[in-house]
Enzyme design. Structure first.
Site, PDB file in Angstrom:
ATOM      1  N   ASP A 210       0.722  -1.084  -0.247  1.00 43.81           N
ATOM      2  CA  ASP A 210      -0.027   0.123  -0.007  1.00 43.81           C
ATOM      3  C   ASP A 210       0.875   1.331  -0.046  1.00 43.81           C
ATOM      4  O   ASP A 210       2.053   1.336   0.590  1.00 43.81           O
ATOM      5  CB  ASP A 210      -0.915   0.137   1.129  1.00 43.81           C
ATOM      6  CG  ASP A 210      -1.770  -1.220   1.351  1.00 43.81           C
ATOM      7  OD1 ASP A 210      -2.539  -1.695   0.672  1.00 43.81           O
ATOM      8  OD2 ASP A 210      -1.588  -1.922   2.221  1.00 43.81           O
ATOM      9  N   ASP A 249      -2.204  -2.783  -4.535  1.00 45.97           N
ATOM     10  CA  ASP A 249      -2.967  -2.919  -3.653  1.00 45.97           C
ATOM     11  C   ASP A 249      -3.612  -2.017  -3.111  1.00 45.97           C
ATOM     12  O   ASP A 249      -4.425  -1.280  -3.865  1.00 45.97           O
ATOM     13  CB  ASP A 249      -2.070  -3.707  -2.266  1.00 45.97           C
ATOM     14  CG  ASP A 249      -2.799  -4.498  -1.387  1.00 45.97           C
ATOM     15  OD1 ASP A 249      -4.093  -4.591  -1.308  1.00 45.97           O
ATOM     16  OD2 ASP A 249      -2.163  -5.017  -0.306  1.00 45.97           O
ATOM     17  N   ASP A 253      -4.212   2.042   4.121  1.00 45.70           N
ATOM     18  CA  ASP A 253      -4.686   1.046   5.173  1.00 45.70           C
ATOM     19  C   ASP A 253      -4.769   1.720   6.480  1.00 45.70           C
ATOM     20  O   ASP A 253      -3.398   1.792   6.930  1.00 45.70           O
ATOM     21  CB  ASP A 253      -4.231  -0.261   5.014  1.00 45.70           C
ATOM     22  CG  ASP A 253      -4.577  -1.311   3.661  1.00 45.70           C
ATOM     23  OD1 ASP A 253      -5.619  -0.767   3.178  1.00 45.70           O
ATOM     24  OD2 ASP A 253      -4.272  -2.167   3.655  1.00 45.70           O
ATOM     25  N   ARG A 306     -14.301   0.330  -1.590  1.00 45.82           N
ATOM     26  CA  ARG A 306     -13.329   0.700  -0.256  1.00 45.82           C
ATOM     27  C   ARG A 306     -13.368   2.273  -0.282  1.00 45.82           C
ATOM     28  O   ARG A 306     -11.926   2.697  -0.136  1.00 45.82           O
ATOM     29  CB  ARG A 306     -12.220  -0.045  -0.107  1.00 45.82           C
ATOM     30  CG  ARG A 306     -12.402  -1.706  -0.095  1.00 45.82           C
ATOM     31  CD  ARG A 306     -11.359  -2.394   0.233  1.00 45.82           C
ATOM     32  NE  ARG A 306     -11.452  -3.776   0.081  1.00 45.82           N
ATOM     33  CZ  ARG A 306     -10.387  -4.682   0.264  1.00 45.82           C
ATOM     34  NH1 ARG A 306      -9.201  -4.191   0.440  1.00 45.82           N
ATOM     35  NH2 ARG A 306     -10.533  -6.046   0.150  1.00 45.82           N
TER      36      ARG A 306
END
Length: 429
Positions: A210, A249, A253, A306
């Site tokens: 990420d 990815d 996060d 997301r």
């Protein structure tokens, strides 16, 4: 422009001058140094308790100006938890040497494809064998090169309008009091995705890395950054075995017991699985009572899903603008295990044919508060339209808490104009 590079050598600061036009040639009225700005009181969850100051109090010997990825890593590796400021000038490239620099001897992608072709390997078992071992070793080498740990009491800030990081992954792990501002973060491109024939009915390529991970850390302010796939959007990636060779990815996060995070005035653009808060339904021992995150005045543009997906956390999402892509949109808010999302006074711009009910996605039975949101300029009860339009995914009303840590709250009609013009890197005021 003249600048200096500051390096701590023992207790001594070494100053390396870089020649260029004199500072007087670019003189501007003095103003507050953005590198020493702190999160205002009451500005989201990261302002709770001790607040978030990052490296604002850093001594001159712990202020570093960097122009390369190697200098950046060295500045963050300087020992000690005393406040530090790392100023990024220009774009730092974490993978300038190319993927070949990380390849383990003997790794051969063509051989990898031949060995694990479903016509040969099938779909029943995960891949294994020499080429998979070499792929994993290559991936480990890339991870070591592109991941960098951000220490406690640190501010990382881009200088000017064109500062950023390409191919790197900032790891904010197990620390407190971090600020990251004014960077364009181009998503790392995984050089060695793994083929998993057991992932779904037809297998999938799975990638790592990420742009930024907040892992078990507290008091983190992420402000005025731009997260993007840049020169390598998913549309540019090839396919193998009938599946996209996925080399991305997430963009951000927030996981594994992270807590008290404010993400404000950022742009999240042109990405699939963008922002995840909480990584596992089974992580209650570390995540329950944590993952408190505020998202305000962010632009989510051409994001597939997301934005965010939430587990466990009390997440306050207000005054954000969501511009769905022309095709492929899945959802914005993912309602996950034991989540308590409050989504208020946001604006959504959806293309023709995409129903407002798709803004919410039910992953688990959890309550959600939605109020004062607009879809294409019209007031819409997101919860009601979701429950009416998406059969079998009924969501419960009422997150069970009321956010109090808000400073500026704009009417949703003004959100697109304000956010689109003020969010992202290069727009600090």
């Amino acid at each position: 422009m003249r600048h200096t590079r500051l390096w701590a050598v023992g207790a001594t600061a070494l100053v390396l001058s870089v020649t260029g036009p004199t500072a007087a040639a670019h003189a501007r009225p003095a103003g507050p140094d953005p590198a020493r700005q702190t999160l205002p009181a009451g500005d989201g969850w990261a302002s709770d308790g001790t607040g978030t100051r990052g490296g604002a109090a850093a001594d001159a010997s712990r202020v570093f100006t960097v122009t390369t990825w190697e200098e950046f890593r060295a500045a963050l590796a300087v020992a000690g938890t005393e406040p530090r400021i790392v100023k990024v000038v220009g774009t730092l490239n974490a993978t300038a040497a190319g993927c070949a620099a990380f390849e383990a001897p003997g790794y051969d992608f063509d051989q990898y494809l031949a060995d694990y072709d479903p016509a040969v390997w099938g779909y029943e078992n995960e891949v294994s064998g020499p080429q998979e071992d070499l792929r994993a070793a290559s991936a480990t080498a890339q991870g070591k090169a592109i991941k960098v740990r951000v220490p406690a009491n640190t501010t990382v800030i881009g200088v000017g309008r064109n500062a950023g990081i390409t191919g790197g992954s900032l790891q904010i792990q197990g620390v407190d009091n971090v600020v990251v501002r004014n960077l364009t973060m181009e998503s790392p491109l995984d050089c060695f995705p793994q083929w998993d024939p057991t992932d779904g009915a037809t297998g999938a390529w799975n990638s790592e890395y990420d742009s930024m991970v907040v892992h078990g850390s507290t008091h983190v302010w992420i402000d005025h950054n731009t997260f993007t796939d840049g020169a390598h959007p998913d549309s540019s990636l090839p396919s193998y075995f009938g599946e996209i060779y996925q080399q991305h990815d997430g963009e951000l996060d927030i996981v594994r017991g992270a807590d008290l995070v404010t993400a404000s005035w950022n742009v999240f653009a042109d990405h699939d699985k963008t922002l995840m808060i909480g990584n596992s339904d089974g992580a209650g021992a570390t995540d329950r009572g944590k993952l408190r995150v505020t998202l305000h005045h962010n632009l989510f543009k051409n994001v597939i899903e997301r934005a965010p997906r939430v587990r466990f956390g009390k997440v306050d999402a207000y005054n954000n603008h969501f511009v769905a892509p022309a095709s492929g949109y899945v959802y914005s808010f993912g309602i996950g295990f034991e989540s308590q999302l409050v989504a208020e006074k946001n604006a959504f711009t959806l293309p023709a044919g995409v129903p407002a009910g798709k803004v919410l996605k039910k992953w688990s039975d959890a309550p959600v508060t939605t109020a004062g949101n607009l879809v294409n300029g019209a007031a819409v009860d997101l919860l009601a339209v979701h429950n009416a339009q998406i059969p079998g995914e009924t969501l419960r009303e009422g997150a069970g808490w009321t956010p109090s840590l808000r400073t500026r709250v704009d009417v949703p009609q003004a959100v697109p104009g304000i956010v689109d013009h003020c969010a992202g890197a290069g727009r600090l005021r």
